[in-house]
Design a protein around this motif. Structure first.
Motif, PDB file in Angstrom:
ATOM      1  N   VAL A  12      -3.647 -58.405  88.443  1.00 45.40           N
ATOM      2  CA  VAL A  12      -4.939 -58.729  87.590  1.00 45.40           C
ATOM      3  C   VAL A  12      -4.632 -59.313  86.409  1.00 45.40           C
ATOM      4  N   GLN A  13      -5.708 -60.007  85.918  1.00 46.21           N
ATOM      5  CA  GLN A  13      -5.578 -60.756  84.568  1.00 46.21           C
ATOM      6  C   GLN A  13      -6.254 -59.727  83.611  1.00 46.21           C
ATOM      7  N   ALA A  14      -5.723 -59.960  82.523  1.00 46.89           N
ATOM      8  CA  ALA A  14      -6.243 -58.959  81.217  1.00 46.89           C
ATOM      9  C   ALA A  14      -7.878 -59.011  81.232  1.00 46.89           C
ATOM     10  N   GLY A  15      -8.253 -57.903  81.251  1.00 48.79           N
ATOM     11  CA  GLY A  15      -9.764 -58.071  80.935  1.00 48.79           C
ATOM     12  C   GLY A  15     -10.374 -57.561  82.244  1.00 48.79           C
ATOM     13  N   TYR A  79      -9.990 -40.989  92.573  1.00 47.45           N
ATOM     14  CA  TYR A  79     -10.017 -42.320  92.257  1.00 47.45           C
ATOM     15  C   TYR A  79      -9.766 -42.640  90.826  1.00 47.45           C
ATOM     16  N   LEU A  80      -9.242 -43.603  90.377  1.00 48.32           N
ATOM     17  CA  LEU A  80      -9.079 -44.015  88.989  1.00 48.32           C
ATOM     18  C   LEU A  80      -9.586 -45.528  88.979  1.00 48.32           C
ATOM     19  N   GLN A  81     -10.673 -45.346  88.293  1.00 52.29           N
ATOM     20  CA  GLN A  81     -11.476 -46.918  87.928  1.00 52.29           C
ATOM     21  C   GLN A  81     -10.988 -47.228  86.699  1.00 52.29           C
ATOM     22  N   MET A  82     -10.251 -48.588  86.739  1.00 58.20           N
ATOM     23  CA  MET A  82      -9.737 -49.061  85.517  1.00 58.20           C
ATOM     24  C   MET A  82     -10.550 -50.468  85.252  1.00 58.20           C
ATOM     25  N   ASN A  83     -11.147 -50.293  84.020  1.00 55.33           N
ATOM     26  CA  ASN A  83     -11.729 -51.451  83.505  1.00 55.33           C
ATOM     27  C   ASN A  83     -10.890 -51.964  82.196  1.00 55.33           C
ATOM     28  N   SER A  84     -11.214 -53.218  81.786  1.00 54.77           N
ATOM     29  CA  SER A  84     -10.773 -53.846  80.518  1.00 54.77           C
ATOM     30  C   SER A  84      -9.224 -53.613  80.553  1.00 54.77           C
ATOM     31  N   LEU A  85      -8.706 -54.002  81.545  1.00 51.16           N
ATOM     32  CA  LEU A  85      -7.321 -53.718  81.622  1.00 51.16           C
ATOM     33  C   LEU A  85      -6.591 -54.629  80.633  1.00 51.16           C
TER      34      LEU A  85
END
Length: 115
Positions: A12-15, A79-85
């Protein structure tokens, strides 16, 4: 013997966002807590998030406000929801289960975050 299978990793892209899943086979054992860990190349495995049997959660400072750990169907899936990666989130992510004095690990799923 608890069996864990992680999925949901990717590039994924950053963010951006990803949701990791851990499929849990308890085989009759009682699980007291579960967690997500990660390991980047050349780094030690580190704790990312934990969740107890009554849904009390804790997070590493580096992911607070961005990641959310949750449980579904009495440990059927975690689950692990990951945002703003961020690129520094790049690692292999592992699911962990605790049952009494024993710990169990999945094989991991790769998460890669590009700039």
């Amino acid at each position: 013997q608890v069996q864990l299978v992680e999925s949901g990793g990717g590039l994924v892209q950053a963010g951006g966002s990803l949701r990791l899943s851990c499929a849990v086979s308890r085989n009759g054992l009682r699980i007291s807590a579960m967690g997500w860990y990660r390991q980047a190349p050349g780094k030690q495995r580190e704790l990312v998030a934990t969740i107890t049997s009554i849904n009390i959660t804790n997070y590493a400072d580096s992911v607070k406000g961005r990641f959310t750990i949750s449980n579904e169907n009495a440990w059927n899936t975690v689950y692990l929801q990951m945002n703003s990666l961020k690129p520094e989130d790049t690692a292999v992510y592992y699911c962990n289960a605790r049952s009494g004095s024993y710990g169990f690990w999945g094989q991991g799923t790769q998460v890669t975050v590009s700039s």
